[in-house]
Design a protein around this motif. Structure first.
Motif, PDB file in Angstrom:
ATOM      1  N   ALA A  21     -36.230  51.368 -83.207  1.00 32.76           N
ATOM      2  CA  ALA A  21     -35.000  50.438 -83.401  1.00 32.76           C
ATOM      3  C   ALA A  21     -35.337  49.160 -82.300  1.00 32.76           C
ATOM      4  O   ALA A  21     -35.092  48.112 -83.017  1.00 32.76           O
ATOM      5  CB  ALA A  21     -33.713  51.172 -82.237  1.00 32.76           C
ATOM      6  N   MET A  22     -36.383  49.290 -81.491  1.00 31.85           N
ATOM      7  CA  MET A  22     -36.453  48.040 -80.905  1.00 31.85           C
ATOM      8  C   MET A  22     -37.570  46.886 -81.603  1.00 31.85           C
ATOM      9  O   MET A  22     -37.602  45.963 -81.337  1.00 31.85           O
ATOM     10  CB  MET A  22     -37.158  48.143 -79.269  1.00 31.85           C
ATOM     11  N   LEU A  23     -38.446  47.824 -82.446  1.00 36.19           N
ATOM     12  CA  LEU A  23     -39.223  46.921 -83.373  1.00 36.19           C
ATOM     13  C   LEU A  23     -38.411  46.201 -84.307  1.00 36.19           C
ATOM     14  O   LEU A  23     -38.866  44.850 -84.497  1.00 36.19           O
ATOM     15  CB  LEU A  23     -39.879  48.160 -84.265  1.00 36.19           C
ATOM     16  N   GLY A  24     -37.610  46.512 -84.777  1.00 36.62           N
ATOM     17  CA  GLY A  24     -36.604  45.914 -85.726  1.00 36.62           C
ATOM     18  C   GLY A  24     -35.946  44.658 -84.925  1.00 36.62           C
ATOM     19  O   GLY A  24     -35.955  43.482 -85.433  1.00 36.62           O
ATOM     20  N   LEU A  25     -35.598  44.681 -83.660  1.00 31.34           N
ATOM     21  CA  LEU A  25     -35.040  44.014 -82.996  1.00 31.34           C
ATOM     22  C   LEU A  25     -36.086  42.752 -82.511  1.00 31.34           C
ATOM     23  O   LEU A  25     -35.744  41.535 -82.504  1.00 31.34           O
ATOM     24  CB  LEU A  25     -34.287  44.286 -81.651  1.00 31.34           C
ATOM     25  N   GLY A  26     -37.375  43.243 -82.356  1.00 29.30           N
ATOM     26  CA  GLY A  26     -38.181  42.210 -81.981  1.00 29.30           C
ATOM     27  C   GLY A  26     -38.800  41.291 -83.104  1.00 29.30           C
ATOM     28  O   GLY A  26     -39.176  40.124 -83.000  1.00 29.30           O
ATOM     29  N   MET A  27     -38.514  41.759 -84.324  1.00 29.62           N
ATOM     30  CA  MET A  27     -38.702  41.139 -85.792  1.00 29.62           C
ATOM     31  C   MET A  27     -37.897  40.012 -85.736  1.00 29.62           C
ATOM     32  O   MET A  27     -38.636  38.672 -86.207  1.00 29.62           O
ATOM     33  CB  MET A  27     -38.655  42.061 -86.828  1.00 29.62           C
ATOM     34  N   LEU A  28     -36.791  39.954 -84.949  1.00 25.87           N
ATOM     35  CA  LEU A  28     -35.827  38.695 -84.906  1.00 25.87           C
ATOM     36  C   LEU A  28     -36.268  37.458 -84.186  1.00 25.87           C
ATOM     37  O   LEU A  28     -35.974  36.335 -84.412  1.00 25.87           O
ATOM     38  CB  LEU A  28     -34.862  39.180 -84.827  1.00 25.87           C
ATOM     39  N   VAL A  29     -37.180  37.940 -83.385  1.00 31.64           N
ATOM     40  CA  VAL A  29     -37.466  36.780 -82.362  1.00 31.64           C
ATOM     41  C   VAL A  29     -38.148  35.555 -82.886  1.00 31.64           C
ATOM     42  O   VAL A  29     -37.620  34.466 -82.627  1.00 31.64           O
ATOM     43  CB  VAL A  29     -38.427  37.318 -81.236  1.00 31.64           C
ATOM     44  N   PRO A  30     -39.203  35.652 -83.772  1.00 34.62           N
ATOM     45  CA  PRO A  30     -39.646  34.291 -84.485  1.00 34.62           C
ATOM     46  C   PRO A  30     -38.902  33.495 -85.512  1.00 34.62           C
ATOM     47  O   PRO A  30     -39.233  32.320 -85.687  1.00 34.62           O
ATOM     48  CB  PRO A  30     -41.080  34.725 -85.218  1.00 34.62           C
ATOM     49  N   ALA A 145     -42.792  48.103 -78.714  1.00 33.25           N
ATOM     50  CA  ALA A 145     -42.014  47.686 -79.837  1.00 33.25           C
ATOM     51  C   ALA A 145     -41.719  46.102 -79.855  1.00 33.25           C
ATOM     52  O   ALA A 145     -42.054  45.628 -80.653  1.00 33.25           O
ATOM     53  CB  ALA A 145     -40.782  48.255 -79.993  1.00 33.25           C
ATOM     54  N   ILE A 146     -41.397  45.729 -78.542  1.00 31.39           N
ATOM     55  CA  ILE A 146     -40.968  44.341 -78.454  1.00 31.39           C
ATOM     56  C   ILE A 146     -42.322  43.277 -78.346  1.00 31.39           C
ATOM     57  O   ILE A 146     -42.172  42.013 -78.577  1.00 31.39           O
ATOM     58  CB  ILE A 146     -40.075  44.062 -77.266  1.00 31.39           C
ATOM     59  N   PRO A 150     -42.299  40.993 -83.002  1.00 30.22           N
ATOM     60  CA  PRO A 150     -42.431  39.764 -83.333  1.00 30.22           C
ATOM     61  C   PRO A 150     -43.624  39.253 -84.381  1.00 30.22           C
ATOM     62  O   PRO A 150     -43.465  38.474 -85.343  1.00 30.22           O
ATOM     63  CB  PRO A 150     -42.780  38.838 -82.008  1.00 30.22           C
ATOM     64  N   CYS A 151     -44.577  39.914 -84.183  1.00 29.13           N
ATOM     65  CA  CYS A 151     -45.718  39.861 -85.415  1.00 29.13           C
ATOM     66  C   CYS A 151     -45.386  40.222 -86.568  1.00 29.13           C
ATOM     67  O   CYS A 151     -45.538  39.440 -87.444  1.00 29.13           O
ATOM     68  CB  CYS A 151     -46.874  40.552 -84.623  1.00 29.13           C
ATOM     69  N   PHE A 152     -44.610  41.366 -86.919  1.00 25.68           N
ATOM     70  CA  PHE A 152     -44.147  41.736 -88.003  1.00 25.68           C
ATOM     71  C   PHE A 152     -43.114  41.084 -88.522  1.00 25.68           C
ATOM     72  O   PHE A 152     -43.030  40.318 -89.830  1.00 25.68           O
ATOM     73  CB  PHE A 152     -43.868  43.167 -88.192  1.00 25.68           C
TER      74      PHE A 152
END
Length: 390
Positions: A21-30, A145-146, A150-152
């Protein structure tokens, strides 16, 4: 270790759920800054979009804990994941500024609801004797995850579009929902008191523990998000990629140290662990402020990440001990709310106070060290923390 102590298999399913779940939220950062600029020409509107996620998290943590106490942990995690998925798919649509703001608010609230319930599940599975280990598992899954999310997210945005991470986030939230529905035994968190969560802050021991958590998040984000990215280029000529590597090394050191932190908290107690790691954090901040050398920047950043990363599970363990007669979810929500407040204030306050006083940015490390030292003094003055941990 007692035979009924939680094992690797007990923590793994919820750890996977938190990570996905947090991997997906981290994707939004960039992609958020670009979407903010694309959706509105107003700097104020763009800033409101970027801060909306944190605001939604901050106001949702306590209600999420109360929901976990009343409706059940698994049901609360499910509610959070549905909100995340709905917000993500809404954000994937090119529909203008207002739907994008709604997307961010829904995902911030959903993330808070899910993570608060997940942390409550970790704590309940561990029991009082293994809270440090449970907090370390939770923080490890979240941190990993976080850190890589962002890399992904950046790769997806470059390959497809800035909206692609939203689609991926929605899919990951639904996958996590499938994991959560398969986890057995996640009932209602123990609840012994019906009073409001914020009223628990009237207890000196619990207030002091929560304030230490706030100080830990403040120091972590002030250093990693506010001060290091400013000081490293101006004083040491580092490029943005150098700064990313610098913070990444610190994050990796924190991740490696987490299992040791969990065991130390459970073996020697949360109170001494918290005081020792707070002292380590203050020393690292002083090193960053007082020694204008590149080696000190690398070492100090790593030590701040390790020290604050150890403060957070220890502070959470003490808060849960001090609020043992209240609902587990209520205390967990309060711990997360105060931590999120520290996270929101850190990057702004440390640099802002230094600038307001006419000081260079590097002196923000002194300000941050003073806050952690002051929080430690308040914690020592609240002698009830020792009794709560006994």
């Amino acid at each position: 270790m007692p035979s009924d102590a939680p094992s690797f298999k007990d923590f793994l399913p919820i750890s996977i759920a938190v990570f996905v779940a947090m991997l997906g939220l981290g994707m939004l950062v960039p992609v958020l800054p670009a979407l903010a600029a694309r959706s509105s020409s107003s700097a104020l509107a763009a800033g409101a979009l970027l801060s909306g996620f944190g605001v939604a998290r901050l106001i949702s943590n306590v209600p999420a804990g109360l929901l976990a106490d009343s409706a059940g942990i698994r049901a609360t995690m499910g509610v959070g994941l549905v909100l995340i998925a709905f917000g993500a798919f809404l954000g994937a649509r090119e529909a203008g500024y207002a739907p994008l703001v709604a997307s961010i608010l829904l995902q911030g609230a959903g993330g808070a609801v899910f993570v608060t319930a997940a942390l409550t599940a970790f704590v309940d599975r561990a029991g009082p004797a293994r809270r440090g280990t449970a907090m370390a598992w939770y923080q490890g899954a979240l941190l990993l995850a976080i850190s890589i999310g962002p890399c992904f997210g950046g790769l997806l945005a470059e390959r497809y579009d800035a909206r692609a991470p939203f689609v991926c986030q929605g899919v990951l939230a639904l996958l996590t929902l499938g994991i959560v529905l398969r986890v057995r035994g996640e009932g209602t968190a123990p609840k012994r008191q019906n009073g409001p969560s914020l009223g628990l802050l009237g207890r000196p021991a619990l207030f002091a523990a929560c304030f230490m958590g706030l100080a830990g998040f403040f120091a972590r984000t002030a250093a990693a998000w506010g001060l290091v990215p400013v000081v490293a280029p101006t004083l040491h000529g580092m490029t943005p990629s150098d700064v990313g590597l610098l913070i990444g090394v610190g994050t990796a050191a924190n991740f490696i140290a987490l299992p040791l932190v969990g065991r130390a908290t459970d073996r020697w107690g949360a109170r001494p662990t918290l005081l020792v790691t707070a002292a380590l954090t203050v020393a690292a901040l002083v090193l960053l402020a007082a020694v204008p050398q590149a080696w000190a920047l690398w070492l100090g950043t790593a030590l701040v990440m390790v020290g604050t990363g150890a403060m957070l599970p220890a502070a959470g363990s003490l808060a849960l001990a001090a609020g043992a007669d209240a609902g587990t979810g209520a205390v967990t929500g309060l711990v997360r709310a105060t931590g999120d407040l520290g996270m929101a204030l850190g990057p702004i306050a440390a640099t802002g106070l230094a600038a307001a006083a006419g000081l260079p940015a590097v002196d923000g490390f002194w300000i941050t060290a003073a806050l952690v030292a002051g929080a430690s003094g308040l914690f020592l003055a609240a002698g009830g923390a020792r009794r709560a941990a006994a």
